[in-house]
Design an enzyme around this catalytic site. Structure first.
Site, short mmCIF file in Angstrom:
data_model
loop_
_atom_site.label_atom_id
_atom_site.label_comp_id
_atom_site.label_asym_id
_atom_site.label_seq_id
_atom_site.Cartn_x
_atom_site.Cartn_y
_atom_site.Cartn_z
CE LYS A 1 -1.92 -1.32 3.76
NZ LYS A 1 -1.33 -2.67 3.88
N GLY B 1 3.40 -0.52 8.78
CA GLY B 1 4.76 -0.31 8.29
C GLY B 1 4.66 -0.20 6.79
CG HIS B 2 2.38 1.99 5.00
ND1 HIS B 2 1.38 2.91 5.13
CD2 HIS B 2 1.83 0.81 5.35
CE1 HIS B 2 0.28 2.31 5.55
NE2 HIS B 2 0.53 1.04 5.70
P1 2SA Z 1 -1.83 -5.22 16.44
O1 2SA Z 1 -0.42 -4.88 16.82
O2 2SA Z 1 -2.74 -5.30 17.64
O3 2SA Z 1 -2.39 -4.42 15.34
O4 2SA Z 1 -1.74 -6.75 15.89
C1 2SA Z 1 -2.91 -7.49 15.63
C2 2SA Z 1 -2.78 -8.30 14.34
O5 2SA Z 1 -2.61 -7.41 13.23
C3 2SA Z 1 -1.45 -7.73 12.52
N1 2SA Z 1 -0.79 -6.52 12.02
C4 2SA Z 1 -0.12 -6.49 10.87
N2 2SA Z 1 0.01 -7.41 9.89
C5 2SA Z 1 0.79 -7.07 8.86
N3 2SA Z 1 1.54 -5.92 8.78
C6 2SA Z 1 1.44 -5.02 9.77
N4 2SA Z 1 2.31 -4.00 9.87
C7 2SA Z 1 3.76 -4.27 9.95
C8 2SA Z 1 4.37 -4.33 8.56
C9 2SA Z 1 3.96 -5.57 10.74
C10 2SA Z 1 5.35 -5.88 11.25
O6 2SA Z 1 4.04 -3.47 7.77
O7 2SA Z 1 5.16 -5.23 8.25
O8 2SA Z 1 6.33 -5.18 11.08
O9 2SA Z 1 5.45 -6.95 11.91
C11 2SA Z 1 0.55 -5.25 10.84
N5 2SA Z 1 0.19 -4.54 11.93
C12 2SA Z 1 -0.64 -5.34 12.64
C13 2SA Z 1 -0.55 -8.42 13.55
O10 2SA Z 1 0.45 -9.22 12.95
C14 2SA Z 1 -1.57 -9.23 14.32
O11 2SA Z 1 -1.89 -10.39 13.59
P1 GDP Z 2 2.25 -2.01 3.08
O1 GDP Z 2 2.19 -2.24 4.56
O2 GDP Z 2 1.06 -2.53 2.36
O3 GDP Z 2 2.55 -0.58 2.74
O4 GDP Z 2 3.47 -2.87 2.56
P2 GDP Z 2 4.95 -2.95 3.16
O5 GDP Z 2 5.67 -1.71 2.83
O6 GDP Z 2 4.89 -3.38 4.60
O7 GDP Z 2 5.51 -4.20 2.37
C1 GDP Z 2 5.59 -4.22 0.98
C2 GDP Z 2 7.06 -4.40 0.57
O8 GDP Z 2 7.10 -4.73 -0.79
C3 GDP Z 2 7.91 -3.15 0.70
O9 GDP Z 2 9.20 -3.55 1.07
C4 GDP Z 2 7.89 -2.54 -0.71
O10 GDP Z 2 9.05 -1.78 -1.01
C5 GDP Z 2 7.85 -3.78 -1.54
N1 GDP Z 2 7.14 -3.66 -2.83
C6 GDP Z 2 6.03 -2.94 -3.12
N2 GDP Z 2 5.65 -3.15 -4.40
C7 GDP Z 2 6.55 -4.02 -4.94
C8 GDP Z 2 6.69 -4.66 -6.21
O11 GDP Z 2 5.89 -4.48 -7.12
N3 GDP Z 2 7.74 -5.53 -6.36
C9 GDP Z 2 8.63 -5.78 -5.37
N4 GDP Z 2 9.62 -6.63 -5.61
N5 GDP Z 2 8.53 -5.20 -4.15
C10 GDP Z 2 7.50 -4.35 -3.93
MG MG Z 3 3.26 -3.06 6.04
#
Ligand code: 2SA
Ligand code: GDP
Ligand code: MG
Length: 424
Positions: free
Chosen positions: A16, A40-41
Site C-alpha cells: 500500500k 509499516g509502509h
Molecule cells: P496489532 O499490533 O494489535 O495491530 O496486531 C494485531 C494483528 O494485526 C497484525 N498486524 C499487521 N500485519 C501485517 N503488517 C502489519 N504491519 C507491519 C508491517 C507488521 C510488522 O508493515 O510489516 O512489522 O510486523 C501489521 N500490523 C498489525 C498483527 O500481525 C496481528 O496479527
Molecule cells: P504495506 O504495509 O502494504 O505498505 O506494505 P509494506 O511496505 O509493509 O511491504 C511491501 C514491501 O514490498 C515493501 O518492502 C515494498 O518496497 C515492496 N514492494 C512494493 N511493491 C513491490 C513490487 O511491485 N515488487 C517488489 N519486488 N517489491 C515491492
Molecule cells: Mg506493512
C-alpha cells in the site's frame, strides 16, 4: 482522481505504501484514518527507502497536506521520532495535520499489550506490541485520552490520574509488575503536547472543505481487510477497521464523498502473526516467495508467512470494500516459478465452497481448491506497459480479474515509483 480510498485486500503488507506514494502525486491531501504505528509502509524514492509507521506516505511530496485522522491511535513518542527521522532526511513536515479527536497510545497500553500476549501463550494474536488493542479498548470504554485532552494541561492531568489509578491497579494486582509514575508520565506527555500542538486541528473540517473545494483526497488504509475487527479473521485481527468504509468514520466524512475504492492485492499472499492461512506454503516455494519478495515485517522485522494467491479472499475483499479497481503488486516476485497456483475455492467437509467462512474453526479446516497456471521466466521489472509483460503474466492477471470481477488499474513490478504500469 477525485476522492479515492486505498485499502489492503489481504492481511496487510500488500504494498500500500508504494501505491499510495504513486497515487499521491496526483492528490492534494493524503489521509490516514485507522490503525497506528503497527503499520509499516515502505516507500522507495530513487536510492532512498523510507519506512513510515504513523505519518501518511504522502509526506514525501513537499506540497501535499498529510492528515492523521481521528480514527488513528497516536503514540506521541513515535510521532516525535518519525518527525525527526523525516527532517534528518531532508523531508519537510510542515504540511502535517493531526486530528484533535485522535486517541493517544500511552506507555501502559504498550505494557498491557505485551503482558496480555505473554499471558495468552500459544493462543497469542502475534500483535506488534505497539499498544494498539489496549488503546482502542480505552476508546470504546470511553476512558481514552485524546489529542485535544493532551493540549489542555488541567484536563490531561485529570484524565491521566484517572487512567493511572485503573491501569496501575491492573498492572500491580493482576500482573504483579510495577505501575507507572504519574509525575514522569505527566511531564513526558506535556513535552509531546508541544510537539503535536502546531499540527493539531479539526481535520474533518479540513478534509470536507478540501473536497468541497474540488481538491483531490487520497485515503491511505493501513493493515488489510482480513485484519479488520469485524470482517477479518477474528480474533486474529487488529483492533481497528482497515476496510474502506472506515475512511468515513476515521476521517469524519460522509459516504457520499467517496468516489473510488482501490484494493491493493499482492500477487501472492502473506501474513504476519497467528491464525489460519489456507494457502500457506511451508515448503521451498514459500521460502522462495519470502526471499524473492523480501517478506519481513516493516515494523517488527518478523518473517512473514507466505502462500499462493487466494481468490476466495480477494473476492470477499472486493465485496466488503466495494472495490472499483485493483492495484496488483509484486508481480515480479513470481518470476521464475514454473507453475503458479491460484485458490479459486475451498474444500470443506467434502464440498467446495466459494465464500470466506466467518468461523475460524471452519476456516482452519478448509483446503484450497487450486487452478494451476503456467509461470514465466523473463525479468519483468522493466515492464512499463501491459504489452511488455509475457503472455503468461498477462494471463495470470486476467485470472485475478476474472475471480474478483474487478478491473486491474495498476500493476507494480518493483519497489520504485517508476516500476509501475497504469491501465486505463
Ligand atoms: P496489532 O499490533 O494489535 O495491530 O496486531 C494485531 C494483528 O494485526 C497484525 N498486524 C499487521 N500485519 C501485517 N503488517 C502489519 N504491519 C507491519 C508491517 C507488521 C510488522 O508493515 O510489516 O512489522 O510486523 C501489521 N500490523 C498489525 C498483527 O500481525 C496481528 O496479527
Ligand atoms: P504495506 O504495509 O502494504 O505498505 O506494505 P509494506 O511496505 O509493509 O511491504 C511491501 C514491501 O514490498 C515493501 O518492502 C515494498 O518496497 C515492496 N514492494 C512494493 N511493491 C513491490 C513490487 O511491485 N515488487 C517488489 N519486488 N517489491 C515491492
Ligand atoms: Mg506493512
Amino acid at each position: 482522481m477525485t476522492t479515492v480510498v486505498l485499502i489492503g485486500t489481504q492481511w496487510g503488507d500488500e504494498g500500500k505504501g508504494k501505491i499510495t506514494d504513486f497515487l499521491a502525486e496526483k492528490a492534494d491531501l493524503v489521509v490516514r484514518y485507522q490503525g497506528g504505528n503497527n503499520a509499516g509502509h515502505t516507500v522507495v524514492v530513487g536510492e532512498n527507502s523510507f519506512k513510515l509507521h504513523l505519518i501518511p506516505s504522502g509526506i514525501l511530496y513537499p506540497d501535499k497536506i498529510c492528515v492523521i485522522g481521528n480514527g488513528v491511535v497516536i503514540d506521541p513518542k513515535v510521532l516525535k521520532e518519525e518527525l525527526e527521522y523525516l527532517r534528518e532526511r531532508g523531508i519537510a513536515t510542515d504540511n502535517l495535520k493531526i486530528s484533535l479527536r485522535a486517541h493517544l497510545i500511552m506507555p501502559y497500553h504498550k505494557k498491557l499489550d505485551e503482558l496480555e500476549e505473554e499471558d495468552k501463550g500459544e493462543n497469542k494474536i502475534g500483535t506488534t506490541k505497539r499498544g494498539i488493542g489496549p488503546a482502542y479498548r480505552d476508546k470504546a470504554a470511553r476512558t481514552g485520552i485524546r489529542v485535544c485532552d493532551l493540549l489542555d494541561k488541567e484536563l490531561f492531568a485529570e484524565k491521566l490520574a484517572l487512567n493511572l489509578k485503573e491501569k496501575n491497579n491492573l498492572l500491580e494486582k493482576i500482573y504483579g509488575v510495577e505501575g507507572f509514575s504519574y509525575d514522569e508520565l505527566y511531564h513526558e506527555y506535556l513535552e509531546y503536547a508541544e510537539v503535536i500542538r502546531p499540527y493539531a486541528t479539526d481535520t474533518s473540517r479540513l478534509i470536507n472543505d478540501a473536497i468541497e473545494g474540488g481538491q483531490k483526497v487520497l485515503f491511505e488504509g493501513a493493515q488489510g481487510t482480513l485484519l479488520d475487527l469485524d470482517h477479518g479473521t477474528y480474533p486474529y485481527v487488529t483492533s481497528s477497521h482497515p476496510v474502506a468504509g472506515a475512511a468515513c468514520i476515521g476521517a469524519g466524512i460522509g459516504p457520499t464523498k467517496i468516489h473510488k475504492v482501490i484494493g491493493v492485492v499482492k500477487a501472492y499472499t502473506t501474513r504476519v502473526g497467528s491464525g489460519p492461512f489456507p494457502t500457506e506454503l511451508l515448503d521451498e516455494t514459500g521460502e522462495f516467495l519470502r526471499k524473492q519478495g523480501y517478506e519481513f515485517g516493516t515494523t517488527t522485522g518478523r518473517p512473514r508467512r507466505c502462500g499462493w494467491f487466494d481468490g476466495v479472499i480477494a473476492r470477499y475483499a472486493a465485496r466488503v470494500n466495494g472495490l472499483s479497481g485493483l492495484a496488483v503488486t509484486k508481480l515480479d516476485v513470481l518470476t521464475g516459478l514454473e507453475t503458479i497456483k491460484v485458490a479459486v475455492g475451498y474444500r470443506f467437509n467434502g464440498k467446495v465452497i466459494n465464500e470466506f467462512p466467518a468461523s475460524l474453526k471452519e476456516l482452519s479446516r478448509c483446503e484450497p481448491v487450486y487452478e494451476e497456471l503456467p509461470g514465466w521466466s523473463e525479468d519483468i521489472t522493466g515492464a512499463r506497459k501491459l504489452t511488455d509483460l509475457p503472455e503468461n503474466a498477462r494471463n495470470y492477471l486476467r485470472k485475478i480479474e476474472e475471480i474478483t470481477g474487478v478491473p486491474i488499474k495498476i500493476i507494480s513490478v518493483g519497489t520504485r515509483r517508476d516500476q509501475t504500469i497504469i491501465l486505463d
